[in-house]
Design a protein around this motif. Structure first.
Motif, PDB file in Angstrom:
ATOM      1  N   GLU A  47       0.836  -1.212   0.000  1.00 56.47           N
ATOM      2  CA  GLU A  47       0.000   0.000   0.000  1.00 56.47           C
ATOM      3  C   GLU A  47       0.867   1.256   0.000  1.00 56.47           C
ATOM      4  N   ALA A  51       1.223   3.989  -3.105  1.00 56.35           N
ATOM      5  CA  ALA A  51       0.337   5.029  -2.550  1.00 56.35           C
ATOM      6  C   ALA A  51      -0.187   5.999  -3.622  1.00 56.35           C
ATOM      7  N   LYS A  54      -3.550   5.027  -4.890  1.00 59.90           N
ATOM      8  CA  LYS A  54      -4.550   4.742  -3.850  1.00 59.90           C
ATOM      9  C   LYS A  54      -6.002   4.961  -4.298  1.00 59.90           C
ATOM     10  N   PHE A  59      -6.532  -0.365  -7.338  1.00 61.81           N
ATOM     11  CA  PHE A  59      -5.583  -0.359  -6.207  1.00 61.81           C
ATOM     12  C   PHE A  59      -5.666  -1.628  -5.354  1.00 61.81           C
TER      13      PHE A  59
END
Ligand code: CMP
Length: 140
Positions: A47, A51, A54, A59
């Motif tokens: 994650e 990022a 996101k 994602f």
């Protein structure tokens, strides 16, 4: 200009046992592996690394794919390394990747697309620092 870029051989390609074949393409194009390790990403790692994506609809699937097995992370160094690596990889979607590129030859889908490579100098610096903070780079 001599550059460094971050390359990840993703879980699909590691599972296919083609780490060596992919690294051989980098070396054959004049890129040197100056840092490398096989590692299992945690959900938090994946994650954080992705990022910037996101808010994208893919994602969640991207993160679960990237933690589905070990990945081989490496720093490649050489003349124009960032663009050279992207040319060697081919388009993100293997269906659109040019013949002879890593993704055309080893990838199955836009998610299981064999490799990741930094897309620009700034992202390369950030991505290298993410996986190889400190003194683990061996230029020669
Ligand atoms: P990568 O270079 O690792 O960067 C983000 C990844 O998201 C990308 O490769 C693909 O594997 C994955 N992905 C899935 N769907 C898409 C999409 N529509 N556009 C871009 N990347 C996608």
């Amino acid at each position: 200009m001599t550059e460094r870029t971050l390359s990840i051989i993703k879980p699909d390609a590691v599972a296919k046992n083609v780490i060596g074949q992919i690294v051989a393409r980098f070396e054959g194009a004049g890129l040197k592996v100056v840092a490398a390790r096989l590692t299992q990403l945690s959900q938090a790692d994946a994650e954080a690394f992705y990022a910037v994506h996101k808010a994208r609809p893919f994602f969640k699937d991207l993160v679960s794919f990237m933690i589905s097995g070990p990945v081989f992370v490496q720093v490649l160094e050489g003349e124009g390394a960032i663009l050279k690596n992207r040319d060697l990889m081919g388009a993100t979607d293997p269906k659109k990747a040019e013949k002879g590129t890593i993704r055309a030859d080893f990838a199955d889908s836009i998610d299981a697309n064999a490799v990741h490579g930094s897309d620009a100098a700034e992202t390369a610096a950030n991505e290298i620092a993410f996986f190889f903070p400190g003194m683990q780079i061996h230029s020669r």
